[in-house]
Write an enzyme that holds these catalytic residues in place. Structure first.
Site, PDB file in Angstrom:
ATOM      1  N   SER A 150       8.558   1.269   5.142  1.00 44.79           N
ATOM      2  CA  SER A 150       7.208   1.294   4.541  1.00 44.79           C
ATOM      3  C   SER A 150       7.317   1.263   3.038  1.00 44.79           C
ATOM      4  O   SER A 150       7.954   0.657   2.148  1.00 44.79           O
ATOM      5  CB  SER A 150       6.298   2.530   4.892  1.00 44.79           C
ATOM      6  OG  SER A 150       5.099   2.607   4.649  1.00 44.79           O
ATOM      7  N   ASP A 302       1.418  -2.089   0.606  1.00 44.22           N
ATOM      8  CA  ASP A 302       2.931  -1.734   0.794  1.00 44.22           C
ATOM      9  C   ASP A 302       3.966  -2.632   0.926  1.00 44.22           C
ATOM     10  O   ASP A 302       3.435  -3.897   1.670  1.00 44.22           O
ATOM     11  CB  ASP A 302       2.896  -0.341   1.513  1.00 44.22           C
ATOM     12  CG  ASP A 302       2.581  -0.566   3.039  1.00 44.22           C
ATOM     13  OD1 ASP A 302       1.994  -1.575   3.498  1.00 44.22           O
ATOM     14  OD2 ASP A 302       3.014   0.431   3.719  1.00 44.22           O
ATOM     15  N   ASP A 304       5.741  -3.118   3.981  1.00 48.98           N
ATOM     16  CA  ASP A 304       5.593  -3.662   5.140  1.00 48.98           C
ATOM     17  C   ASP A 304       4.314  -4.080   5.681  1.00 48.98           C
ATOM     18  O   ASP A 304       3.831  -4.584   6.630  1.00 48.98           O
ATOM     19  CB  ASP A 304       6.300  -2.843   6.312  1.00 48.98           C
ATOM     20  CG  ASP A 304       5.285  -1.464   6.439  1.00 48.98           C
ATOM     21  OD1 ASP A 304       4.861  -1.040   5.390  1.00 48.98           O
ATOM     22  OD2 ASP A 304       5.620  -0.814   7.534  1.00 48.98           O
ATOM     23  N   ASP A 306       1.242  -2.441   6.045  1.00 52.01           N
ATOM     24  CA  ASP A 306       0.482  -1.880   7.072  1.00 52.01           C
ATOM     25  C   ASP A 306      -0.601  -0.999   6.344  1.00 52.01           C
ATOM     26  O   ASP A 306      -1.712  -0.487   6.853  1.00 52.01           O
ATOM     27  CB  ASP A 306       1.039  -1.006   8.062  1.00 52.01           C
ATOM     28  CG  ASP A 306       2.008   0.063   7.288  1.00 52.01           C
ATOM     29  OD1 ASP A 306       2.016   0.155   6.291  1.00 52.01           O
ATOM     30  OD2 ASP A 306       2.842   0.652   8.250  1.00 52.01           O
TER      31      ASP A 306
END
Length: 572
Positions: A150, A302, A304, A306
């Site tokens: 993340s 961010d 990734d 999400d």
């Protein structure tokens, strides 16, 4: 001579056997010779699953992300899958982000699954985490894996596990899998890939996911409104560059400027100190570009994809960052209005949030007469609500840490669809000679002004973990009776699943899974929660205050209250 704890040395010696490759052994020997503190941190425990799966620093050792720890996870998960789905063809989808070693580690994970006779759908290149959640259901898989850490610093990576519903693992299933993993030795890992069990995927899933995002995130915005909205978007060197520009364009948003110096995926995140849209500094370049171009909205995601950060123009024409709670309230209110106007609210809908997010979400639910559900921190709990209540329709929901989920086609926080939703709101409000900022002020006028603030204390390594544990123990055993001059009226200990009401000291059982979280409610309407992070070496303090007043005076008043609470807790 450098002293090494015998129990740690015993763990270290296992990694110096022939099963482990020469590079790994060399790294360990260098730590033995020159870095005893690093050696201890690398081996003093097994890397554990937390709020968002398993995350850790990459390197050699039991407490690190490497091909052996992830291989052991995957071997244990393979064994568990075979038990849970006997006599079935087991299928797993795998995605990965932009971080160092993500592609290589994803291949290791794919190899282990394939070696165990499991069919693997492996994305051919990096993809957003929400697309993996979508792919699990779309491809009828029993499980999904995404390699990501993340928004953690560059030295981290991680391993998130999804089940057949598209949601992340939750208890007791996660505990069963962990027990299966812990029963194995590293030598039990089967790394010998069966290539015919691995299939690369890309365009077909991309196309279907993009279409679903547009379907779920679009709300009758006129073409003129879309054309008039000026958007600045940054992927912060992450995976969202593969999907968000495409979705915005196909949804009809042509006036999109991508921050080029942050568009290339790069695990070093060279233009930011932290690739976390929760931190204002991460969006600095995008904000400067927005001022130059006169943009209406800034979106940053961010690594990734999400979580998303949003900045809009305030009443003075200056770009201002929305916090996660504000963005969640705006998107939820807009969705509820859309449902109401379409005559779709019939008592079988629900919205959701978490115990550390703004109490305003419950106020919205009460006003629109929809069900409100609240879970522990982490979107896996919201996904579980959707799974556990199939008779109810999930409208949307989020958490304070910049995550939001629209509808049920993805079962994790989804910055792709949430970005489109934010642009829909901004475009419609601009067309109505208003703005997202004014929209938020109108919501405050109706419900009162809410202000939230998060303080995170970083405590790294074994010593830091012990300090966090001791802090939580003290806070649990010696709870506050008043905070910043306001009496505590309710204290919740989610580890004990118990609530105490004051001044009667009456105790009640909490219907919520056990978690290391403490929550205080005070007479003046404040809510203060505290918990160790499940993904980072931090202890977090969440503060929420409110007033019936509105405008700049209300914000100043609430900020003073937040400062006073921070001082009282000795975390300012």
């Amino acid at each position: 001579m450098i002293y090494v704890d015998p129990t740690i040395l015993e763990r270290v010696n296992k990694w110096l056997t022939p099963f482990f490759d020469a590079k790994t052994q060399k790294s360990i020997k260098e730590m033995i010779a020159h870095d005893p503190e690093g050696l201890e941190d690398s081996f003093y425990k097994n890397l554990a699953f937390g709020t968002g799966g398993m995350r850790g620093i990459m390197g050699a050792g039991d407490n690190r992300i490497n091909k052996y720890t992830l291989g052991k996870n995957t071997q244990g998960l393979s064994n568990y899958l075979k038990e849970q789905f006997p006599d079935q063809t087991i299928k797993v989808a795998i995605a990965y982000d932009c971080r160092h070693n993500s592609k290589e580690l994803a291949q290791v994970v794919a190899n282990v699954f394939s070696a165990n006779g499991i069919k693997v759908f492996l994305f051919s290149d990096l993809r957003p985490t929400p697309e993996l959640s979508f792919a699990v259901k779309h491809l009828n898989c029993q499980c999904g894996i995404v390699l990501t850490a993340s928004h953690n610093p560059p030295e981290y990576n991680g391993y998130k596990v999804y089940w057949e519903d598209g949601g992340q693992l939750v208890p007791p299933q996660d505990g069963e899998i962990i027990a299966k993993i812990n029963s194995l030795e590293y030598s039990d890992i089967n790394f010998e890939a069966i290539s015919e069990n691995i299939k690369l995927i890309d365009a077909e899933v991309d196309d279907t996911f993009a279409a679903a995002s547009i379907k779920n995130g679009s709300f009758n915005t006129s073409e003129k409104a879309k054309d008039n909205l000026k958007i600045v978007f940054t992927s912060l060197h992450g995976t969202s560059i593969t999907m968000i520009p495409r979705v915005l364009e196909e949804a009809g948003y042509k006036n999109v400027t991508v921050v080029e110096e942050q568009a290339k995926p790069d695990g070093d995140f060279p233009t930011v100190q932290s690739p976390n849209p929760e931190e204002p500094a991460a969006l600095k370049i995008a904000l400067e570009l927005a001022e130059k171009q006169g943009a209406d909205i800034v979106i940053g995601t961010d690594p990734d994809c999400d979580r998303l950060g949003i900045a809009v123009r305030n009443n003075k024409g200056k770009m201002t960052l929305l916090n996660g709670n504000q963005a969640m309230v705006l998107k939820t209110h807009f969705l509820l209005e859309q449902y109401k106007q379409a005559g779709k609210l019939n008592g079988t809908q629900f919205i959701a949030s978490t115990v550390v997010s703004t109490p305003m979400m419950q106020k919205l639910a009460e006003n629109y007469q929809v069900i409100y559900k609240e879970g522990l921190t982490g979107f896996k709990w919201i996904a579980k609500m959707v799974k556990d209540f199939p008779e109810l329709e999930f409208i949307g929901g989020g958490e304070e840490s910049f995550g939001f989920m629209v509808g049920d086609f993805v079962r994790d926080k989804d910055a792709v669809t949430a970005t489109l939703l934010a642009c829909e709101i901004a475009a419609q409000k601009k067309e109505a000679s208003s703005s997202m900022f004014e929209y938020l002020q109108s919501i405050y006028k109706e419900y009162g002004t809410y202000h939230e603030h998060l303080v995170s204390l970083v405590k790294k390594g074994k010593k830091g973990a012990e300090e966090i544990s001791e802090m939580m123990k003290t806070l649990r055993e010696k709870p506050f009776t008043e905070i910043a001059g306001s009496n505590v009226i309710r204290f919740e200990d989610l580890q004990k699943q118990e609530a105490v009401t004051f001044p009667s000291k009456r105790k009640a059982k909490l219907d919520i899974p056990k978690s290391n979280v403490l929550i205080y409610y005070t007479e003046d309407g404040s809510k203060i929660a505290m918990r160790p992070s499940g993904t980072e070496p931090k202890i977090k303090f969440y503060m929420s205050v409110s007033t019936k007043s509105t405008g700049d005076d209300a914000v100043t008043q609430l900020q003073h209250k937040i400062d006073t609470i921070s001082t009282h807790l000795n975390i300012s």
